[in-house]
Design an enzyme around this catalytic site. Structure first.
Site, PDB file in Angstrom:
ATOM      1  CB  SER A   1      -0.831   0.142   1.246  1.00 38.93           C
ATOM      2  OG  SER A   1      -0.135   0.163   2.547  1.00 38.93           O
ATOM      3  CE  LYS A   2      -3.028   2.841  -0.410  1.00 42.58           C
ATOM      4  NZ  LYS A   2      -3.904   2.124   0.283  1.00 42.58           N
ATOM      5  NE  ARG A   3       0.453   0.583   6.206  1.00 43.33           N
ATOM      6  CZ  ARG A   3       1.214  -0.556   6.573  1.00 43.33           C
ATOM      7  NH1 ARG A   3       2.471  -0.667   6.741  1.00 43.33           N
ATOM      8  NH2 ARG A   3       0.762  -1.541   6.316  1.00 43.33           N
ATOM      9  CG  HIS A   4       4.420  -1.339   1.871  1.00 44.85           C
ATOM     10  ND1 HIS A   4       3.122  -1.448   1.917  1.00 44.85           N
ATOM     11  CD2 HIS A   4       5.123  -2.070   2.700  1.00 44.85           C
ATOM     12  CE1 HIS A   4       2.676  -2.208   2.904  1.00 44.85           C
ATOM     13  NE2 HIS A   4       4.085  -2.908   3.574  1.00 44.85           N
TER      14      HIS A   4
END
Length: 379
Positions: A137-140
RNA sequence: GGCGCCAUGGUGCAACGGUUAGCACAUCGCCCUUUCAAGGCGGUAAUACGGGUUCGAUUCCCGUUGGCGCUACCA
């Protein structure tokens, strides 16, 4: 920990029991103006089954499926209803999607059946995980495909990398250009295990494509990069200019990792404005007599009857012998003088690519700096 | 919590009852060498655990453990 678990348990919504309402009760609620959502009345017994092209046959007890919402109380359909209706409408034959939809598939099968339509062929592909093994996800740090393009990854390489995450051709071949991927792909080769996104391997694929793909396919990408960095010149679009560009890109590409390397460390091949890398200067411009020798080299090169790899090679080695120094000393020093850095293609190939004019003038331009001057910028 | 799916080196895949468990990335070393790469050669490194079935299990079955997913009037 325990209290958090207890809390989430308490917060869990109780299953909807509207299905037990009598007709009178329903009429009463409706009469009172209560908004109502429309749910799918799922049988309390029996099983729902479907065949997945990747995961095989699947069967689930209907009792495990709640009466899920089809139409919200505001009249808008939910995702479950929408996809099914849309897929039926578009006559979709194969529904291929992430395995995170596997558990919801029975609900959709129920909708197909309820609508009197034949379910399509389902194929669920494994999820792509981040290094921490949770769904990407974006968090990665990551990101859309667009951000990879911006980073300088070739679409072809990215596609190849992605295809091999959760699929294999059956043998050990990994370098699979799109056309080959299309030719070999089959749902049967899809694995059922989630895959971790491995950045180093992505980069490896990029270097492979950068150095192996047909040069004419690579050129447009390089052009795009050069334009973006304000280095593009229209003379490279056709004729001799194009031929020169192709040869130069071919010379540079074996050691590029990203598209931006062409305008990054390869900048001196496309522009006369470049800097002398500090580390390279410190390492290869130490010899005190260097300025003098490079000046002689410039003169020798300027007087060469022919301009090619071997001629340059001989001229330089001859000078080195006459001066009693190792050829490597002049080679490395010259490289820094004409391209500004230690990282570059073999010297004599670089000289041919740059042409006599530029090589000679860059050598002379570097003399005062080599002699211990302070200037760091050429051009 | 319930239900489902999955389980081979650090990572991605092979081996679909019998292999010294193979390949690639990463990593380590060597060669090559004009810098940096590339390339070549070699090394370290895996069948989660426990039961079965079988002459024989990475492979088939069961359990355990672990991971992931779904469980929304999100998509």
């Amino acid at each position: 920990m325990e209290s958090a678990a207890a809390e989430s348990k308490a917060m869990r919504r109780a299953p909807c029991e509207c299905r037990n309402l009598t007709l009178e009760e329903r009429a009463a609620k409706k009469g009172a103006g209560e908004a109502a959502a429309i749910r799918c009345l799922v049988p309390r017994s029996g099983v729902t089954k479907f065949e997945d092209a990747v995961f095989g046959p699947s069967e689930i007890q209907n009792a495990e499926i709640e009466d899920f919402v089809l139409l919200r109380s505001n009249g808008l359909p939910t995702y479950q209803l929408s996809v099914v209706v849309d897929d039926i409408d578009m006559r979709i034959t194969h529904v291929i999607r992430g395995a995170d939809h596997l558990s919801n598939t029975p609900k959709q099968v129920l909708i197909y059946l309820g609508l009197g339509a034949a379910p399509p062929i389902f194929a669920h592909v494994p999820l792509i995980l981040g290094a921490d093994r949770t769904r990407l996800s974006k968090r990665h740090g990551a990101t859309s495909v667009g951000s990879y393009v911006e980073e300088g990854f070739l679409p072809e390489a990215f596609r190849n990398f992605l295809a091999l995450l959760g699929w294999s051709s059956g043998d050990d071949t990994e370098y699979l250009p799109t056309a080959e991927l299309v030719r070999r792909f089959s749902l049967g080769g899809v694995s059922r295990t989630n895959a971790v996104f491995d950045r180093p391997k992505l980069e490896w694929f990029n270097t492979q494509y950068l150095s192996q793909m047909p040069i004419e396919e690579l050129l447009p990408h390089v052009e795009g990069q050069l334009r973006m960095d304000g280095l593009w010149r229209d003379e490279w679009s056709s004729g001799d200019g194009h031929a020169w560009l192709a040869r130069t890109v071919d010379l540079l590409r074996p050691r590029t990792r990203f598209l931006k390397d062409f305008s990054g460390w390869g900048r001196a091949f496309f522009s006369d404005e470049f800097e002398y890398e500090g580390e390279a200067r410190a390492k290869f411009w130490k010899e005190p007599r260097l300025a003098e020798m490079l000046g002689k080299l410039a003169d020798a090169l300027a007087g060469l009857p022919e301009w090619n790899h071997d001629a340059c090679d001989h001229a330089l080695r001859e000078l080195a012998a006459a001066e009693g120094v190792k050829a490597g000393l002049l080679i490395n020093a010259t490289r820094v003088a004409i391209v500004g850095r230690a990282v570059a293609p073999p010297l004599f190939d670089s000289m041919v690519a740059l042409g006599r004019e530029r090589v000679v003038s860059r050598l002379r331009r570097a003399l005062p700096v080599v002699g211990g001057g302070q200037a760091t910028t050429a051009g």
